[in-house]
Design an enzyme around this catalytic site. Structure first.
Site, mmCIF file in Angstrom:
data_model
loop_
_atom_site.group_PDB
_atom_site.id
_atom_site.type_symbol
_atom_site.label_atom_id
_atom_site.label_comp_id
_atom_site.label_asym_id
_atom_site.label_seq_id
_atom_site.Cartn_x
_atom_site.Cartn_y
_atom_site.Cartn_z
ATOM 1 N N LYS A 22 -13.181 -2.205 2.589
ATOM 2 C CA LYS A 22 -14.348 -2.715 2.518
ATOM 3 C C LYS A 22 -14.628 -3.342 3.435
ATOM 4 O O LYS A 22 -16.616 -3.451 3.887
ATOM 5 C CB LYS A 22 -14.281 -4.012 0.753
ATOM 6 C CG LYS A 22 -15.366 -4.483 0.666
ATOM 7 C CD LYS A 22 -15.392 -5.737 -0.298
ATOM 8 C CE LYS A 22 -14.771 -7.180 0.710
ATOM 9 N NZ LYS A 22 -15.405 -8.078 0.690
ATOM 10 N N ASN A 23 -13.803 -4.966 3.774
ATOM 11 C CA ASN A 23 -14.827 -5.270 5.182
ATOM 12 C C ASN A 23 -15.092 -4.186 6.221
ATOM 13 O O ASN A 23 -16.348 -5.109 7.505
ATOM 14 C CB ASN A 23 -13.986 -6.480 5.168
ATOM 15 C CG ASN A 23 -14.382 -7.373 4.501
ATOM 16 O OD1 ASN A 23 -15.284 -7.361 3.324
ATOM 17 N ND2 ASN A 23 -13.541 -8.661 4.304
ATOM 18 N N CYS A 115 -20.850 -20.301 -2.742
ATOM 19 C CA CYS A 115 -20.459 -19.386 -2.348
ATOM 20 C C CYS A 115 -18.837 -19.932 -2.891
ATOM 21 O O CYS A 115 -19.117 -20.810 -1.832
ATOM 22 C CB CYS A 115 -20.499 -18.796 -1.133
ATOM 23 S SG CYS A 115 -18.317 -17.269 -1.437
ATOM 24 N N ARG A 120 -19.439 -21.229 3.785
ATOM 25 C CA ARG A 120 -20.019 -20.820 4.487
ATOM 26 C C ARG A 120 -21.472 -20.551 5.253
ATOM 27 O O ARG A 120 -22.462 -19.994 4.872
ATOM 28 C CB ARG A 120 -20.299 -19.208 3.491
ATOM 29 C CG ARG A 120 -18.525 -19.513 2.870
ATOM 30 C CD ARG A 120 -18.775 -17.496 2.186
ATOM 31 N NE ARG A 120 -17.856 -16.977 2.843
ATOM 32 C CZ ARG A 120 -17.844 -15.982 2.660
ATOM 33 N NH1 ARG A 120 -17.769 -15.335 1.384
ATOM 34 N NH2 ARG A 120 -17.462 -14.703 3.795
ATOM 35 N N ASP A 311 -7.599 -14.337 2.908
ATOM 36 C CA ASP A 311 -7.651 -12.952 2.035
ATOM 37 C C ASP A 311 -6.850 -12.496 0.990
ATOM 38 O O ASP A 311 -7.309 -11.876 0.781
ATOM 39 C CB ASP A 311 -8.630 -11.769 2.840
ATOM 40 C CG ASP A 311 -10.439 -12.136 2.790
ATOM 41 O OD1 ASP A 311 -10.822 -12.907 2.549
ATOM 42 O OD2 ASP A 311 -10.725 -11.121 4.139
ATOM 43 N N ARG A 403 -16.281 -5.965 -6.727
ATOM 44 C CA ARG A 403 -16.417 -6.032 -5.544
ATOM 45 C C ARG A 403 -15.892 -5.775 -4.764
ATOM 46 O O ARG A 403 -16.803 -5.052 -3.978
ATOM 47 C CB ARG A 403 -16.968 -7.850 -5.494
ATOM 48 C CG ARG A 403 -17.959 -7.427 -6.542
ATOM 49 C CD ARG A 403 -18.088 -9.506 -5.971
ATOM 50 N NE ARG A 403 -18.675 -9.542 -4.671
ATOM 51 C CZ ARG A 403 -20.643 -9.966 -4.279
ATOM 52 N NH1 ARG A 403 -20.637 -11.541 -4.857
ATOM 53 N NH2 ARG A 403 -19.831 -10.101 -2.482
#
Ligand code: EPU
Length: 424
Positions: A22-23, A115, A120, A311, A403
């Site tokens: 995803k990233n 967030c 952030r 993460d 997500r």
């Protein structure tokens, strides 16, 4: 809204394929705005974040087609204004800022809001793009960047107080590929996803050296062409299922195909140090994880790549919650990223969080309870805890996990878990 019902306590075994990252996909999709030629990108995971990015690209004027993991994008005619309704849903939307500015001489993107994992800020993104000569106006919740005469290469240090910035490095690299002259990014992020973006840009004709080190050199070119590119495997999805193997694996264990061994080395190292069994296939394209017979507590501190990833912090915390002894998990990158701990306490875990550090006293078992997903990786931690707890746990607000984890319920079913996705 969907919820996941997990009937935990079942040993997991079998093999699954790890999806594309995803990233890595998000900035690569944004980078397609840099070229007017058609581009094909393969193994883009079908998760809501990549779908948001495709919606943004469409709203900016690109033609987008998606069939399963393959995305075809043709950004022949685009506009510089990113739509607030979609941008506000995903922080990674700011990745369109660098490409729009470089190609159009102008970018208008909303400032991403706060967030749940921390403040952030975007100061480093703006420092990078401003360094290339963009005029920046932040008014009415928007960032308006202008460089009517084009961007000019420069040496820019992107180090922030929490270390390097991944998407900030990406934004600057994407802008610099079409700038006049040479840009040097000092204190660049070294994450595999940054390297993947650089490889993608190089395949379009960009001139980039040093991606994966702290100093990236970019020689600007006049224009870029098309390409057919495949994104790297998702190291965080792989790490999450490795923990499922360590927490709930049968004697056969959980096998993951389509991995990149180098990218998950730190997760392997920590699992082995905690007493679990991690074995790679001969060609390193798959890994099998089994629970150890005498697991022990861990001491983990997040750090930029190749260190222990923020993460993976929540998922390792879930593992520590059921590992005998005391574990200490510190998040230096996002010190507020511990929402999962309060939810896991409802399942009987013993975790104290103070000032960016969780002190975990491992318990012998967790009990099922309804829990609420708060952000992507926190939800993954709750799924792991629920797989371990004997009985039915309802995980509400599953959209957080959708997500970033492609078809997680289907992958868990393949491993023998008893899970069901239902409407709340
Ligand atoms: N930071 C600043 N100023 C900036 C940008 C960042 O101070 O202008 C700070 C952040 O607040 C943080 C640190 O720098 O303390 C590092 O943040 P970074 O900019 O690297 O985060 P990001 O690029 O916005 C990406 C991933 C995140 C991941 C972080 C750190 C994507 C789409 N997102 O975010 O992934 O946690 O790097 O590795 O690549 C996730 O997938 O769940 C996720 C949140």
């Amino acid at each position: 809204m969907d919820k996941l019902i997990v009937n935990g306590g079942k040993p997991l075994s079998g093999t699954i394929n790890i999806s594309g990252s995803k990233n890595a996909s998000l900035p690569i999709l944004a980078a397609t705005l840099l070229t007017s030629e058609p581009v094909i990108i393969r193994r883009v995971p079908d998760v809501s974040d990549t779908n948001y990015m495709l919606q943004i690209l469409r709203a900016l004027g690109a033609e987008v087609e998606r069939s399963s993991g393959t995305v075809r994008i043709h950004a022949a005619n685009i506009i510089p204004n990113a739509p607030y309704e979609i941008v506000r849903k995903m922080r990674a939307s700011i990745c369109v800022m660098g490409p729009l500015l470089a190609r159009m001489g102008e970018a208008n993107v909303s400032i991403p809001g706060g967030c749940v994992i921390g403040d952030r800020p975007v100061d480093l993104h703006l420092k990078g793009l401003g360094g290339l000569g963009a005029e920046i106006d932040t008014e009415g919740g928007n960032m308006l960047l202008k460089a009517p005469n084009g961007l000019v290469g420069k040496e820019i240090d992107l180090r922030g107080k929490h270390g390097p910035t991944v998407l900030g490095t990406d934004n600057l690299m994407m802008a610099a590929v079409l700038a006049e002259g040479t840009t040097i990014i000092e204190s660049a992020a070294c994450e595999p996803e940054v390297i993947d973006l650089a490889e993608f840009l190089i395949s379009l004709g960009a001139k980039i050296e040093g991606a994966g080190t702290r100093r990236i050199t970019i020689e600007g070119v006049k224009s870029l062409g098309g390409t057919d590119y495949t994104v790297i495997p998702d190291r965080i999805e792989a790490g999450t299922f490795m923990i499922a193997g360590a927490m709930c694996g049968s004697s056969e264990g959980v096998t993951l195909n389509r991995i990149n061994r180098e990218h998950i080395e730190i997760m392997s190292k920590e699992l082995i140090a905690a007493g679990h069994d991690v074995e790679y296939s001969n060609n390193d394209t798959s890994v099998t994880v089994k629970p150890g017979s005498q697991p022990k507590g861990m001491k983990l501190t997040t750090a930029p790549y190749p260190g222990f990833p923020t993460d993976m912090q929540a998922q390792f915390t879930a593992l520590c919650a059921v590992t005998p002894g005391i574990s200490v998990v510190e998040d230096t990158i996002f010190p507020q990223r511990f929402m999962h701990c309060a939810e896991m306490a409802r399942m009987g875990s013993d975790i104290k969080v103070d000032n960016g550090t969780a002190i975990i006293n491992g318990v012998s078992s967790l009990s099922p309870a309804p829990v609420m997903a708060s952000d992507l990786r926190a939800s993954a931690a709750l799924v792991l805890a629920a797989l371990k707890a004997e009985g039915k746990t309802d995980i509400l607000r599953l959209y957080h996990i959708d997500r970033g984890y492609e078809h997680i319920d289907e992958k868990l079913l393949l491993l023998g878990a008893d899970v069901a996705r239902v409407r709340e």
